[in-house]
Write a protein that holds these residues in place. Structure first.
Motif, PDB file in Angstrom:
ATOM      1  N   GLY A   1       0.781  -1.232   0.000  1.00 36.49           N
ATOM      2  CA  GLY A   1       0.000   0.000   0.000  1.00 36.49           C
ATOM      3  C   GLY A   1       0.807   1.274   0.000  1.00 36.49           C
ATOM      4  O   GLY A   1       0.226   2.356  -0.006  1.00 36.49           O
ATOM      5  N   THR A   2       2.141   1.210   0.015  1.00 35.12           N
ATOM      6  CA  THR A   2       2.951   2.427   0.067  1.00 35.12           C
ATOM      7  C   THR A   2       4.019   2.466  -1.013  1.00 35.12           C
ATOM      8  O   THR A   2       4.785   3.414  -1.062  1.00 35.12           O
ATOM      9  CB  THR A   2       3.636   2.542   1.436  1.00 35.12           C
ATOM     10  OG1 THR A   2       4.472   1.389   1.653  1.00 35.12           O
ATOM     11  CG2 THR A   2       2.615   2.639   2.551  1.00 35.12           C
ATOM     12  N   THR A   3       4.082   1.475  -1.872  1.00 37.26           N
ATOM     13  CA  THR A   3       5.141   1.396  -2.875  1.00 37.26           C
ATOM     14  C   THR A   3       4.599   1.767  -4.244  1.00 37.26           C
ATOM     15  O   THR A   3       3.671   1.109  -4.742  1.00 37.26           O
ATOM     16  CB  THR A   3       5.725  -0.023  -2.937  1.00 37.26           C
ATOM     17  OG1 THR A   3       6.171  -0.395  -1.643  1.00 37.26           O
ATOM     18  CG2 THR A   3       6.890  -0.081  -3.911  1.00 37.26           C
ATOM     19  N   PRO A   4       5.140   2.804  -4.896  1.00 39.63           N
ATOM     20  CA  PRO A   4       4.725   3.101  -6.264  1.00 39.63           C
ATOM     21  C   PRO A   4       4.967   1.906  -7.178  1.00 39.63           C
ATOM     22  O   PRO A   4       6.051   1.322  -7.167  1.00 39.63           O
ATOM     23  CB  PRO A   4       5.610   4.296  -6.657  1.00 39.63           C
ATOM     24  CG  PRO A   4       6.022   4.904  -5.359  1.00 39.63           C
ATOM     25  CD  PRO A   4       6.129   3.759  -4.389  1.00 39.63           C
ATOM     26  N   THR A   5       3.965   1.546  -7.943  1.00 37.36           N
ATOM     27  CA  THR A   5       4.029   0.349  -8.782  1.00 37.36           C
ATOM     28  C   THR A   5       3.711   0.726 -10.225  1.00 37.36           C
ATOM     29  O   THR A   5       2.739   1.429 -10.484  1.00 37.36           O
ATOM     30  CB  THR A   5       3.032  -0.712  -8.289  1.00 37.36           C
ATOM     31  OG1 THR A   5       3.281  -0.989  -6.913  1.00 37.36           O
ATOM     32  CG2 THR A   5       3.170  -1.987  -9.085  1.00 37.36           C
ATOM     33  N   GLY A   6       4.529   0.252 -11.138  1.00 39.82           N
ATOM     34  CA  GLY A   6       4.347   0.562 -12.548  1.00 39.82           C
ATOM     35  C   GLY A   6       5.317   1.636 -12.992  1.00 39.82           C
ATOM     36  O   GLY A   6       5.768   2.470 -12.189  1.00 39.82           O
ATOM     37  N   ALA A   7       5.648   1.639 -14.282  1.00 39.85           N
ATOM     38  CA  ALA A   7       6.643   2.573 -14.806  1.00 39.85           C
ATOM     39  C   ALA A   7       6.235   4.025 -14.576  1.00 39.85           C
ATOM     40  O   ALA A   7       7.059   4.862 -14.190  1.00 39.85           O
ATOM     41  CB  ALA A   7       6.850   2.308 -16.307  1.00 39.85           C
ATOM     42  N   GLY A   8       4.958   4.338 -14.809  1.00 39.80           N
ATOM     43  CA  GLY A   8       4.516   5.708 -14.639  1.00 39.80           C
ATOM     44  C   GLY A   8       4.612   6.184 -13.204  1.00 39.80           C
ATOM     45  O   GLY A   8       5.129   7.266 -12.925  1.00 39.80           O
ATOM     46  N   ALA A   9       4.104   5.393 -12.270  1.00 36.52           N
ATOM     47  CA  ALA A   9       4.132   5.787 -10.858  1.00 36.52           C
ATOM     48  C   ALA A   9       5.561   5.946 -10.355  1.00 36.52           C
ATOM     49  O   ALA A   9       5.867   6.895  -9.616  1.00 36.52           O
ATOM     50  CB  ALA A   9       3.380   4.754 -10.025  1.00 36.52           C
ATOM     51  N   VAL A  10       6.443   5.042 -10.751  1.00 32.33           N
ATOM     52  CA  VAL A  10       7.845   5.128 -10.314  1.00 32.33           C
ATOM     53  C   VAL A  10       8.519   6.363 -10.895  1.00 32.33           C
ATOM     54  O   VAL A  10       9.240   7.093 -10.202  1.00 32.33           O
ATOM     55  CB  VAL A  10       8.603   3.844 -10.714  1.00 32.33           C
ATOM     56  CG1 VAL A  10      10.093   3.996 -10.450  1.00 32.33           C
ATOM     57  CG2 VAL A  10       8.050   2.648  -9.952  1.00 32.33           C
ATOM     58  N   ALA A  11       8.274   6.640 -12.187  1.00 32.86           N
ATOM     59  CA  ALA A  11       8.890   7.802 -12.826  1.00 32.86           C
ATOM     60  C   ALA A  11       8.411   9.098 -12.185  1.00 32.86           C
ATOM     61  O   ALA A  11       9.211  10.009 -11.924  1.00 32.86           O
ATOM     62  CB  ALA A  11       8.573   7.801 -14.326  1.00 32.86           C
TER      63      ALA A  11
END
Length: 629
Positions: free
Chosen positions: A333-343
């Motif tokens: 619930g606290t980790t950005p997941t996916g290329a867009g969210a991480v970028a």
């Protein structure tokens, strides 16, 4: 011309941007290219305008206002509904005050009673709703980010002008503050107003409660006929009565600002106390009145109106002291997941890190400012202890960054500018040197008078010397442009989570239009519009907030486990299951359940005879648990 061109490009981009289908890059992937061109033109225009001594301060101000419009008004124009689930939550609190006509305790409101114990912002908004004659705060809260950002300009300018008369430094610091303030606390919230009041208190303290200011005021007050209070002041020939009267006026203004902060927000008074304490420990601001006033008002509120909440929350608050890991934890619930969210997450980190590194460079480079603007160093460093004091729901790191920013932006701007000046005397000396500098070749160093040599034509075969490339001249504006562009992904990169289309609002509104008192709304998470609507009569349960073991049980048998969790609701109340696109986006991009798992939950509920479908559209679905279940 750059300002007009930038606004024209922005207007064209807004008209040709489609936000109907956002991806994991949020607004960044949807914006028309003209928007980026407009930002580049605006930044270039600002840079050359602020460095031109012939331009008045209204031109840098016009560029900053243009920046705020492009940054904060774009979403209000593009999205037909307000952003952020928390903004909708605060609208529900305002609606509660309008409906109930007064404050209520935890026995009636449960956890939501905390808002009734810090009601300053919500009471003011309830009064504004009545004054404007609108149905609710949702009618104007989409524009709140722009309004709250403009409110910050006056205290920022007052603070910066306390330590420098260099207009380049002042306006570049304001610009950097605007582009680095990406943490999103400018939305419709108590924090947005409390932060502006916080800066207002600091502006008063820095300008009126320093030893240098007090000394100059006393000197002017005792100057006889030329004093500011008339021929002989207000209390005899020494004018001390006028000075005391002025101090009393500023003390009253300070007290009013502090009261407004204390009754509106839980965290900001703590930030204000640690900042005033740091200032009071310096020789220049060793006036303890602002600190004592703030502490007394804060304690008085905590021991009276806020005591019920603090009594229940104090054990958890004490346990969280020193838990630094809670501010940087990652996991379910606290980790950005996916290329867009991480970028988008990394864009925000790099923007803040770059501004802090620039601030450090400015501190090391500008020795004069390091000494004369030392209180701004304290403003940047004072919030750091709060990082250890509490996690504030894993948001303390963002709040600390925001409260550090006024001081950090000042020194970051100093790193980008050559030869900044702190005082008016230095500015006058520099102007005099520029006036005295001869237009032709300098001969002062040889002791010869300055004159312009007669012009003559070069020999017909002479070649001009190649111009010197000055890479350093372009480095600073390129850094400023990079920061300005980086604001967009940092601030709007998660709009897939934060935007709720009208069809999603309509679906949720239909739920509350028919839900009887005492009903229960079950959803994956609270990321949907109207999530706290009518919270004084309807309960809510977000199953992704539970421990992971129970979430795994729901994933294995969604309909069976959810029906069991919802079965305790007694008639005539009903138990509803709501799943919307906002919940799905939040779950996917923050590392909770992925799209396939949520689809399995929805299909299981749809195929169960224990649930009846109430409403459905392209933004989500609503089911009710049948009474027989």
């Amino acid at each position: 011309m750059p300002l007009l061109a930038a606004l024209a490009l922005w207007g064209y981009a807004v008209r040709h941007t489609d936000v109907s289908a956002l991806d994991d890059y949020g607004l960044v992937g949807a914006l028309h290219p003209a928007f980026w061109a407009g930002l580049a033109v605006l930044t270039a225009g600002f840079w050359f305008t602020v460095r031109d001594p012939r331009r008045r301060s209204r031109w840098p101000l016009a560029h900053v206002l243009g920046l705020l419009v492009m940054e904060r008004a774009t979403q209000a124009l593009l999205y037909p509904t307000p952003l952020y689930a928390w903004a909708w939550k605060h609208d529900a609190v305002v609606d509660h005050l309008l409906t109930s006509g007064g404050l209520q305790d935890a026995a009636r409101l449960g956890d939501m009673a905390v808002y009734d114990q810090w009601p300053g912002f919500f009471a003011a908004q309830a009064a504004l709703v009545r004054l404007l004659g609108v149905d609710n705060a949702a009618m104007y809260m989409a524009w709140w980010p722009l309004v709250s950002s403009v409110l910050l300009l006056l205290p920022l300018l007052l603070i910066y002008r306390t330590f420098t008369t260099d207009r380049r430094l002042i306006w570049t610091a304001v610009w950097l503050f605007c582009v680095a303030n990406w943490v999103g606390q400018d939305y419709f919230s108590p924090q947005s107003v409390a932060f502006a009041l916080h800066l207002g208190v600091l502006a008063v303290v820095l300008r009126r409660y320093s030893s240098r200011t007090s000394a100059s005021s006393a000197s002017s007050g005792s100057s006889g006929p030329s004093g500011p209070d008339g021929p002989k002041g207000l209390d005899g020939p020494d004018g001390r009565g006028g000075v005391r009267q002025g101090q009393a006026v500023w003390a009253v203004l300070l007290s009013l600002l502090v009261v407004a902060v204390v009754v509106s927000h839980q965290l900001t008074p703590g930030m204000l106390v640690v900042t005033l304490l740091a200032l009071a420990l310096t020789r220049r601001h060793r006036d303890w009145l602002p600190l004592v006033t703030t502490v007394v008002i804060f304690l008085a509120w905590c021991l009276t109106a806020a005591l019920p909440f603090l009594s229940a929350a104090m054990p958890d608050m004490i346990r969280s002291v020193g838990d630094v890991g809670a501010n940087v934890e990652t996991g379910y619930g606290t980790t950005p997941t996916g290329a867009g969210a991480v970028a988008m997450s990394w864009a925000a980190r790099l923007l803040s890190g770059s501004v802090l590194l620039l601030a450090l460079a400015g501190v090391l480079r500008q020795r004069v400012l390091r000494r004369r603007a030392f209180p701004l160093l304290l403003l940047a460093a004072a919030p750091l202890p709060m990082f250890v004091a509490s996690s504030y729901g894993s948001e303390m790191i963002f709040r600390v960054l925001m409260f550090m920013l006024p001081g950090a932006a000042f020194f970051a701007a100093a790193a980008l500018l050559p030869g900044v000046r702190a005082s008016a005397a230095e500015a006058a000396d520099a102007a005099a040197r520029n006036t005295e500098r001869p237009s032709g070749p300098s001969r002062r160093r040889f002791g010869l008078p300055s004159f312009s040599p007669p012009s003559f034509s070069p020999p017909p075969f002479s070649l001009p010397s190649p111009p010197r490339l000055r890479y350093g001249v372009w480095l600073a504006p390129l850094v400023l442009l990079a920061g300005t562009l980086a604001f967009v992904p940092s601030y709007s990169g998660k709009d897939r989570i934060n935007y709720f289309p009208p069809r999603e609002v309509a679906l949720v509104q239909r739920l509350f239009d028919q839900a009887p008192d005492g009903s229960l709304v079950v959803a994956a998470n609270r990321n949907y519009p109207l999530a706290y609507e009518q919270y004084w009569r309807v309960d809510h349960y977000w199953f992704l907030d539970d421990d992971r073991r129970h979430v795994d049980e729901i994933v294995r048998d969604p309909a069976g486990v959810l029906a069991r969790d919802m079965a305790a609701v007694d008639a005539p109340a009903r138990a509803y299951f709501l799943l919307t696109q906002g919940q799905t986006a939040n779950s996917e991009m923050n590392g909770q359940l992925n799209e396939a798992q949520l689809r399995h939950v929805r299909e299981s509920v749809a195929g169960s005879p224990r649930f009846e479908r109430v409403a459905e559209n392209s933004a989500g679905v609503l089911y009710v648990l049948k009474p027989a279940s």
